[in-house]
Design an enzyme around this catalytic site. Structure first.
Site, PDB file in Angstrom:
ATOM      1  N   ASN A 154       0.831  -1.208   0.000  1.00 20.58           N
ATOM      2  CA  ASN A 154       0.000   0.000   0.000  1.00 20.58           C
ATOM      3  C   ASN A 154       0.863   1.256   0.000  1.00 20.58           C
ATOM      4  O   ASN A 154       1.941   1.287   0.588  1.00 20.58           O
ATOM      5  CB  ASN A 154      -0.927   0.011   1.217  1.00 20.58           C
ATOM      6  CG  ASN A 154      -1.889  -1.161   1.193  1.00 20.58           C
ATOM      7  OD1 ASN A 154      -1.993  -1.839   0.173  1.00 20.58           O
ATOM      8  ND2 ASN A 154      -2.572  -1.411   2.277  1.00 20.58           N
ATOM      9  N   VAL A 155       0.324   2.292  -0.633  1.00 15.85           N
ATOM     10  CA  VAL A 155       1.055   3.553  -0.743  1.00 15.85           C
ATOM     11  C   VAL A 155       0.383   4.644   0.087  1.00 15.85           C
ATOM     12  O   VAL A 155       0.808   5.797   0.066  1.00 15.85           O
ATOM     13  CB  VAL A 155       1.159   4.005  -2.228  1.00 15.85           C
ATOM     14  CG1 VAL A 155       1.893   2.971  -3.060  1.00 15.85           C
ATOM     15  CG2 VAL A 155      -0.228   4.283  -2.839  1.00 15.85           C
ATOM     16  N   ASP A 156      -0.682   4.261   0.836  1.00 14.93           N
ATOM     17  CA  ASP A 156      -1.528   5.290   1.457  1.00 14.93           C
ATOM     18  C   ASP A 156      -1.001   5.885   2.755  1.00 14.93           C
ATOM     19  O   ASP A 156      -1.529   6.898   3.240  1.00 14.93           O
ATOM     20  CB  ASP A 156      -2.958   4.745   1.652  1.00 14.93           C
ATOM     21  CG  ASP A 156      -3.005   3.432   2.444  1.00 14.93           C
ATOM     22  OD1 ASP A 156      -2.154   3.228   3.318  1.00 14.93           O
ATOM     23  OD2 ASP A 156      -3.911   2.612   2.168  1.00 14.93           O
ATOM     24  N   CYS A 181       9.423  20.565  -9.845  1.00  9.89           N
ATOM     25  CA  CYS A 181      10.560  20.608  -8.907  1.00  9.89           C
ATOM     26  C   CYS A 181      11.191  21.999  -8.979  1.00  9.89           C
ATOM     27  O   CYS A 181      10.975  22.735  -9.945  1.00  9.89           O
ATOM     28  CB  CYS A 181      11.564  19.552  -9.359  1.00  9.89           C
ATOM     29  SG  CYS A 181      13.099  19.467  -8.451  1.00  9.89           S
ATOM     30  N   GLU A 237     -12.158 -13.110   0.060  1.00  8.32           N
ATOM     31  CA  GLU A 237     -12.397 -14.131  -0.974  1.00  8.32           C
ATOM     32  C   GLU A 237     -11.202 -15.073  -1.062  1.00  8.32           C
ATOM     33  O   GLU A 237     -10.108 -14.702  -0.657  1.00  8.32           O
ATOM     34  CB  GLU A 237     -12.544 -13.443  -2.335  1.00  8.32           C
ATOM     35  CG  GLU A 237     -13.766 -12.584  -2.422  1.00  8.32           C
ATOM     36  CD  GLU A 237     -13.803 -11.761  -3.698  1.00  8.32           C
ATOM     37  OE1 GLU A 237     -12.821 -11.796  -4.470  1.00  8.32           O
ATOM     38  OE2 GLU A 237     -14.817 -11.091  -3.898  1.00  8.32           O
ATOM     39  N   HIS A 278       5.814  -0.664  -2.861  1.00  9.08           N
ATOM     40  CA  HIS A 278       5.327   0.084  -4.030  1.00  9.08           C
ATOM     41  C   HIS A 278       5.383   1.591  -3.832  1.00  9.08           C
ATOM     42  O   HIS A 278       4.694   2.333  -4.534  1.00  9.08           O
ATOM     43  CB  HIS A 278       3.900  -0.374  -4.387  1.00  9.08           C
ATOM     44  CG  HIS A 278       3.842  -1.800  -4.868  1.00  9.08           C
ATOM     45  ND1 HIS A 278       2.679  -2.533  -4.939  1.00  9.08           N
ATOM     46  CD2 HIS A 278       4.827  -2.619  -5.319  1.00  9.08           C
ATOM     47  CE1 HIS A 278       2.955  -3.757  -5.401  1.00  9.08           C
ATOM     48  NE2 HIS A 278       4.243  -3.834  -5.638  1.00  9.08           N
ATOM     49  N   CYS A 287      14.078  22.571  -9.737  1.00  9.59           N
ATOM     50  CA  CYS A 287      14.964  22.584 -10.903  1.00  9.59           C
ATOM     51  C   CYS A 287      14.174  22.818 -12.204  1.00  9.59           C
ATOM     52  O   CYS A 287      14.768  22.924 -13.281  1.00  9.59           O
ATOM     53  CB  CYS A 287      15.754  21.272 -11.002  1.00  9.59           C
ATOM     54  SG  CYS A 287      14.819  19.912 -11.719  1.00  9.59           S
TER      55      CYS A 287
END
Ligand code: BJW
Ligand code: ZN
Length: 227
Positions: free
Chosen positions: A86-88, A132, A199, A103, A134
């Site tokens: 998870n990225v949350d 950014c 499931e 991830h 830059c």
């Protein structure tokens, strides 16, 4: 002891999963939104999707499943690792510290020009795409299909899977590799593999125990029983 978590653990916080009923891939094609080619073709479209997801996640709170894992980390004092797809950031917010993020993190951005990586929690992001200092374009600090996972995180995850005596697999469809290989590695190295999912999955026939239900309901019950 270790765990591998997936989108299912955050579903009870209102964060959509990818697959299954109500999953993101029912309405969006991964090829259009979660590949480096999609970003190169249409960075604004990809950023709009990520900006929308960031706004959903910003309103979400860790649930009973996240809190149970934070409790497990404190009970196991230095002997519990959490590997997440998870990225949350909800595991961080629940209090886990020994986290391996396979991830990436939706709250980080990376510059496609200079490679700088930094935390960014602005919601909504404007203007899109963000830039950014830059002048280069920023991208979400997540791993898309066809991209390598962060080498250090992957190495750490393999080592954790090889050493674990118990390996919990929570709320993942177990179809995305290399993350999906970790429970098998743990199994081959002698771990008891326990799955919790609404499931049956690709992993269910291999797992020593495969429980059907919500992580946020079953995991706290298991922890109470194990006191
Ligand atoms: C509940 C619940 C509740 C609901 N309680 N349960 C080997 C074989 C075949 C293919 C490959 C392979 N190696 C590499 C590949 C290609 C690819 C891949 O795996 N493709 C497969 C889909 C076939 N992998 C990659 O490209 C990876 N890179 C890589 O391997 O680099 C080297 C390489 C490149 C190219 C070729 C070969 C090698 C990168 C993968 C990156 C995945 N990225 C995403 C997006 C991240 C950023 C973002 O969030 O936007 O990661 S895709 C998406 O899937 C996201 C997730 O982390 C990931 C896994 O999903 P997850 O967590 O399992 O969620 P769901 O929705 O699938 O499942 C939820 C589950 O919860 C369900 O089962 C529900 O039933 C359950 N559930 N509520 C309990 N309350
Ligand atoms: Zn830059």
């Amino acid at each position: 002891m270790a765990t591998l978590t997936g989108a299912g653990i955050s579903a009870e916080s209102g964060v959509p999963t990818f697959r299954g009923p109500g999953g993101l891939w029912r309405n969006f094609r991964p090829e259009d939104l979660a590949t480096p080619e999609a970003f190169a073709r249409n960075p604004n479209l990809v950023w709009e999707w990520y900006d929308w997801r960031r706004s959903l996640i910003a309103k979400a709170e860790p649930n009973a499943g996240h809190r149970a894992l934070a409790e497990l980390e404190s009970r196991k004092a230095g002997k519990f690792w959490l590997i997440t797809q998870n990225v949350d950031g909800l595991h961080d917010r629940a209090g886990n510290r020994r986290i391996v993020k396979l991830h990436g993190d939706i709250w980080t951005v990376c510059c496609v020009g200079c490679g700088a990586e930094k935390r960014n929690v602005q919601v909504p992001l404007a203007p899109l795409p963000p830039r950014c200092e830059c002048g280069g374009m920023l991208r979400p600090g997540v791993v898309w299909f066809g991209e390598m996972l962060p080498a250090k995180a992957l190495e750490q995850a393999y080592a954790i899977a090889q050493r674990a005596e118990v390996f919990l697999v929570l709320g993942t469809s177990s179809v995305v590799y290399p993350a999906a290989a970790l429970p098998r590695i743990a199994f081959d190295h002698g771990a008891r593999v326990i799955e919790i999912n609404l499931e049956p999955t690709e992993l269910s026939s291999l797992a020593h125990i495969s429980l059907r239900g919500k992580v946020g309901e079953l995991l706290p019950q298991i922890l109470t029983g194990a006191r």
